[in-house]
Enzyme design. Structure first.
Site, PDB file in Angstrom:
ATOM      1  N   LYS A   1       2.584  11.784 -11.056  1.00 31.58           N
ATOM      2  CA  LYS A   1       2.084  11.031 -11.691  1.00 31.58           C
ATOM      3  C   LYS A   1       2.510   9.671 -11.975  1.00 31.58           C
ATOM      4  CE  LYS A   1      -0.966  13.904 -14.520  1.00 31.58           C
ATOM      5  NZ  LYS A   1      -1.628  14.341 -15.980  1.00 31.58           N
TER       6      LYS A   1
ATOM      7  N   HIS B   1      -0.597  14.042 -29.011  1.00 30.35           N
ATOM      8  CA  HIS B   1      -0.691  12.712 -28.426  1.00 30.35           C
ATOM      9  C   HIS B   1      -1.595  12.154 -29.701  1.00 30.35           C
ATOM     10  CE1 HIS B   1      -0.838  13.301 -23.990  1.00 30.35           C
ATOM     11  NE2 HIS B   1       0.261  12.889 -24.455  1.00 30.35           N
TER      12      HIS B   1
ATOM     13  N   ARG C   1      -3.263  22.518 -13.730  1.00 28.98           N
ATOM     14  CA  ARG C   1      -2.285  21.510 -14.176  1.00 28.98           C
ATOM     15  C   ARG C   1      -2.425  21.164 -15.693  1.00 28.98           C
ATOM     16  NH1 ARG C   1       0.261  16.507 -11.034  1.00 28.98           N
ATOM     17  NH2 ARG C   1       1.630  15.668 -12.452  1.00 28.98           N
TER      18      ARG C   1
ATOM     19  N   ARG D   1       0.880  -1.174  -0.060  1.00 30.65           N
ATOM     20  CA  ARG D   1      -0.024  -0.070   0.109  1.00 30.65           C
ATOM     21  C   ARG D   1       0.837   1.249  -0.057  1.00 30.65           C
ATOM     22  NH1 ARG D   1      -2.667  -3.248   3.488  1.00 30.65           N
ATOM     23  NH2 ARG D   1      -4.572  -4.198   2.653  1.00 30.65           N
TER      24      ARG D   1
ATOM     25  N   HIS E   1       7.899  11.281 -28.363  1.00 28.45           N
ATOM     26  CA  HIS E   1       6.937  12.060 -27.805  1.00 28.45           C
ATOM     27  C   HIS E   1       7.140  13.651 -28.090  1.00 28.45           C
ATOM     28  CE1 HIS E   1       3.779  13.628 -24.881  1.00 28.45           C
ATOM     29  NE2 HIS E   1       4.834  14.275 -24.239  1.00 28.45           N
TER      30      HIS E   1
ATOM     31  N   LYS F   1       7.189  23.420 -12.996  1.00 24.05           N
ATOM     32  CA  LYS F   1       6.295  22.321 -12.765  1.00 24.05           C
ATOM     33  C   LYS F   1       5.982  22.280 -11.396  1.00 24.05           C
ATOM     34  CE  LYS F   1       4.957  17.810 -13.865  1.00 24.05           C
ATOM     35  NZ  LYS F   1       4.909  16.581 -14.647  1.00 24.05           N
TER      36      LYS F   1
ATOM     37  N   GLU G   1      -4.808  17.660 -10.977  1.00 21.87           N
ATOM     38  CA  GLU G   1      -5.181  18.120 -12.309  1.00 21.87           C
ATOM     39  C   GLU G   1      -7.004  18.537 -12.305  1.00 21.87           C
ATOM     40  OE1 GLU G   1      -3.272  16.457 -15.763  1.00 21.87           O
ATOM     41  OE2 GLU G   1      -4.588  17.194 -17.166  1.00 21.87           O
TER      42      GLU G   1
ATOM     43  N   HIS H   1      -0.153  19.002 -26.677  1.00 22.51           N
ATOM     44  CA  HIS H   1      -0.515  17.584 -26.369  1.00 22.51           C
ATOM     45  C   HIS H   1      -1.688  17.067 -26.982  1.00 22.51           C
ATOM     46  CE1 HIS H   1       3.118  18.261 -23.811  1.00 22.51           C
ATOM     47  NE2 HIS H   1       3.138  16.819 -23.254  1.00 22.51           N
TER      48      HIS H   1
ATOM     49  N   ASN I   1      -0.368  20.570 -20.686  1.00 24.16           N
ATOM     50  CA  ASN I   1      -0.680  19.641 -21.973  1.00 24.16           C
ATOM     51  C   ASN I   1      -0.524  20.871 -23.050  1.00 24.16           C
ATOM     52  OD1 ASN I   1      -0.982  17.347 -20.488  1.00 24.16           O
ATOM     53  ND2 ASN I   1      -3.038  18.157 -19.727  1.00 24.16           N
TER      54      ASN I   1
ATOM     55  N   GLU J   1       9.788  19.623 -24.404  1.00 28.01           N
ATOM     56  CA  GLU J   1       9.292  19.978 -23.228  1.00 28.01           C
ATOM     57  C   GLU J   1       9.720  21.171 -22.669  1.00 28.01           C
ATOM     58  OE1 GLU J   1       6.444  18.336 -22.172  1.00 28.01           O
ATOM     59  OE2 GLU J   1       6.546  16.231 -23.065  1.00 28.01           O
TER      60      GLU J   1
HETATM   61  N1  LIG Z   1       4.392  10.754 -15.037  1.00 27.89           N
HETATM   62  C1  LIG Z   1       4.541  11.710 -15.780  1.00 27.89           C
HETATM   63  O1  LIG Z   1       4.077  13.022 -15.422  1.00 27.89           O
HETATM   64  C2  LIG Z   1       5.086  11.781 -17.180  1.00 27.89           C
HETATM   65  C3  LIG Z   1       5.086  13.010 -18.057  1.00 27.89           C
HETATM   66  C4  LIG Z   1       5.656  12.713 -19.290  1.00 27.89           C
HETATM   67  C5  LIG Z   1       5.775  11.595 -19.916  1.00 27.89           C
HETATM   68  N2  LIG Z   1       5.689  10.423 -18.891  1.00 27.89           N
HETATM   69  C6  LIG Z   1       5.992   9.172 -19.520  1.00 27.89           C
HETATM   70  O2  LIG Z   1       7.372   8.973 -19.899  1.00 27.89           O
HETATM   71  C7  LIG Z   1       7.581   7.924 -20.610  1.00 27.89           C
HETATM   72  C8  LIG Z   1       8.825   8.519 -21.690  1.00 27.89           C
HETATM   73  O3  LIG Z   1       9.879   8.750 -21.120  1.00 27.89           O
HETATM   74  P1  LIG Z   1      11.241   8.997 -21.819  1.00 27.89           P
HETATM   75  O4  LIG Z   1      11.126   9.937 -22.972  1.00 27.89           O
HETATM   76  O5  LIG Z   1      12.248   9.266 -20.565  1.00 27.89           O
HETATM   77  O6  LIG Z   1      11.581   7.554 -22.496  1.00 27.89           O
HETATM   78  P2  LIG Z   1      12.366   6.370 -21.847  1.00 27.89           P
HETATM   79  O7  LIG Z   1      12.267   5.981 -20.368  1.00 27.89           O
HETATM   80  O8  LIG Z   1      11.853   5.020 -22.577  1.00 27.89           O
HETATM   81  O9  LIG Z   1      13.882   6.536 -22.096  1.00 27.89           O
HETATM   82  C9  LIG Z   1      13.975   6.654 -23.593  1.00 27.89           C
HETATM   83  C10 LIG Z   1      15.298   5.775 -24.069  1.00 27.89           C
HETATM   84  O10 LIG Z   1      16.674   6.212 -23.764  1.00 27.89           O
HETATM   85  C11 LIG Z   1      17.217   5.446 -22.676  1.00 27.89           C
HETATM   86  N3  LIG Z   1      18.030   6.211 -21.798  1.00 27.89           N
HETATM   87  C12 LIG Z   1      17.164   6.900 -20.730  1.00 27.89           C
HETATM   88  N4  LIG Z   1      18.352   7.479 -19.934  1.00 27.89           N
HETATM   89  C13 LIG Z   1      19.635   7.418 -20.694  1.00 27.89           C
HETATM   90  C14 LIG Z   1      20.876   7.919 -20.573  1.00 27.89           C
HETATM   91  N5  LIG Z   1      21.161   8.707 -19.669  1.00 27.89           N
HETATM   92  N6  LIG Z   1      21.933   7.225 -21.346  1.00 27.89           N
HETATM   93  C15 LIG Z   1      21.205   6.565 -22.336  1.00 27.89           C
HETATM   94  N7  LIG Z   1      20.310   5.966 -22.609  1.00 27.89           N
HETATM   95  C16 LIG Z   1      18.972   6.307 -21.844  1.00 27.89           C
HETATM   96  C17 LIG Z   1      16.130   4.420 -22.454  1.00 27.89           C
HETATM   97  O11 LIG Z   1      16.637   3.144 -22.077  1.00 27.89           O
HETATM   98  C18 LIG Z   1      15.111   4.513 -23.611  1.00 27.89           C
HETATM   99  O12 LIG Z   1      15.441   3.579 -24.565  1.00 27.89           O
HETATM  100  C19 LIG Z   1       6.260   7.521 -21.480  1.00 27.89           C
HETATM  101  O13 LIG Z   1       5.903   6.291 -20.891  1.00 27.89           O
HETATM  102  C20 LIG Z   1       5.467   8.669 -20.813  1.00 27.89           C
HETATM  103  O14 LIG Z   1       4.105   8.193 -20.828  1.00 27.89           O
HETATM  104  C21 LIG Z   1       5.576  10.567 -17.680  1.00 27.89           C
HETATM  105 ZN   LIG Z   2       4.805  15.570 -22.809  1.00 24.90          ZN
END
Ligand SMILES: NC(=O)c1ccc[n+]([C@@H]2O[C@H](COP(=O)([O-])OP(=O)(O)OC[C@H]3O[C@@H](n4cnc5c(N)ncnc54)[C@H](O)[C@@H]3O)[C@@H](O)[C@H]2O)c1
Ligand SMILES: [Zn+2]
Length: 362
Positions: A143, A252, A241, A121, A265, A227, A237, A248, A245, A185
């Site tokens: 999130k 999206h 918040r 939990r 993205h 942020k 949100e 987006h 977006n 971003e």
């Molecule tokens: N929680 C939130 O508020 C929020 C906000 C925006 C996006 N997201 C989520 O985030 C995800 C995307 O995140 P992302 O763009 O970081 O993608 P990711 O985590 O897939 O990383 C992108 C790629 O880079 C590699 N990588 C990461 N760090 C590295 C480093 N320092 N050196 C070499 N390789 C590295 C990873 O292995 C992966 O292949 C999505 O699932 C999205 O839904 C969440």
């Molecule tokens: Zn985004």
């Protein structure tokens, strides 16, 4: 190092932005007064680069870390992987005071955060974001969640970390395309909240593209401040918040209608932000000079601002927009800019106008 506070009452926490922070992970966690046992959740790419340093640092501070590595990529954000993580936490006998470290990009952060939110939990967790997107966006704000076959992020929890460590050195190994995608971003924060940040990005873009540490420190810290400010006012949100977006709604829909993987993205939301800026010009009178500045900045950064859409694709894109979580009662709502640094949310936009703007992006 810069420290940004996220003000959420008893759930407040610090975001630390600087070089060499991963090696200090153990010492930083020691200050949080957590249990000895912990789990570092990472992915196959990030683990290769950084798991050793993280594990060594935790052990040196007296912690007993177990390493959990998941395959890199969005496909790890699913319930089956969550269950595998739970099993390893249980095997390592993690208890209420134990904690999870999310070492990786947004995928690892969302997954590990959800694991931490739900195991027993909820046990504490620490974010060590290693992509630019994760440092300025996904690691901050609480999130967490995973995808279902029916769509992205459909299962999750609002669950805040105890600490976020943004190590600028981690960004050095990030593939160029991923890094540039994260810049979309960064630009967004300027557009929605801070015209001075926007101008700084325009001025310092060459340094940013070279991943210059001092420029990154100031820009990433400012994005986190924005942020934190927004999340501090609207954690779950219900209103403000939504401004995060910007770009987006169409972004999206682009990701969705082209199939995930074609556009990163950040690439999709660069196009989405240009579209939103053009809509803002038509609806709220955002000066055309500002639309031009936004578009030009993305082009200089190496991000796409145009997209080819045949009529079948356009149909798919509209369908995807209507499925978006931000749709209520069938109306597609947009975040639009009045001027650089000032946006409003919940703006209804007619399909005709959306068509017109999409047409101008060809
Ligand atoms: N929680 C939130 O508020 C929020 C906000 C925006 C996006 N997201 C989520 O985030 C995800 C995307 O995140 P992302 O763009 O970081 O993608 P990711 O985590 O897939 O990383 C992108 C790629 O880079 C590699 N990588 C990461 N760090 C590295 C480093 N320092 N050196 C070499 N390789 C590295 C990873 O292995 C992966 O292949 C999505 O699932 C999205 O839904 C969440
Ligand atoms: Zn985004």
């Amino acid at each position: 190092m810069r420290i940004v506070q996220v003000p959420l009452g008893s759930r407040s926490y610090a975001i630390k932005v600087g070089g060499g922070l991963l090696a200090r992970l153990g010492a930083e966690c020691a200050q949080l007064k957590l249990g000895q046992r912990c789990a570092v959740i990472t992915d196959s790419n990030v683990g290769n680069h950084f798991a050793k340093t993280a594990m060594k640092s935790l052990a040196a501070s007296g912690f007993e870390p177990v390493l959990i590595s998941v395959p890199a990529g969005e496909k790890s954000k699913r319930i089956a992987v969550v269950e595998k993580c739970y099993d390893q936490l249980a095997a390592h006998r993690l208890e209420r005071k134990s904690f999870v470290v999310a070492l990786g990009g947004g995928v690892v952060g969302d997954l590990a955060g959800f694991v931490a939110a739900t195991y027993l939990r909820g046990i504490p967790f620490v974010q060590v974001p290693t992509t630019l997107l994760a440092q300025v966006d996904s690691s901050v704000g609480g999130k967490t969640g995973v995808n279902l076959k029916a769509g992205k992020n459909l299962v999750g929890a609002f669950y805040q970390p105890q600490l976020v460590l943004c190590d600028l050195d981690a960004l050095k190994t990030l593939p160029k395309r991923e890094y540039i995608s994260g810049l979309a971003e960064v630009v967004k924060y300027g557009v929605i909240y801070d015209a001075i940040l926007f101008a700084q990005i325009e001025r310092d873009l060459p340094e940013l593209l070279q991943r210059d540490a001092s420029t990154l420190q100031s820009v990433i810290a400012r994005c986190c401040e924005i942020k934190a400010d927004v999340v501090g006012q609207d954690e779950t949100e219900s209103g403000l918040r939504a401004i995060l977006n910007f770009g987006h709604t169409i972004g999206h829909a682009i990701e969705n209608s082209f199939g995930y993987g074609k556009f990163l993205h950040g690439e999709a939301i660069a196009i989405g932000q240009v579209a939103a800026a053009k809509l803002s010009h038509k609806i709220l009178g955002l000066p055309s000079g500002d639309v031009g500045r936004i578009e030009k900045l993305f082009v200089r950064a190496g991000l796409p601002v145009k997209i080819k859409l045949d009529s079948a694709r356009r149909k798919k894109l509209f369908a995807a927009m209507k499925l978006d979580k931000k749709v209520s009662a069938g109306e597609v709502k947009f975040v639009l800019a009045e001027k650089l640094g000032k946006v409003v949310w919940g703006q209804k936009v007619s399909p005709v106008l959306i068509e017109e703007v999409l047409g101008s992006l060809q």
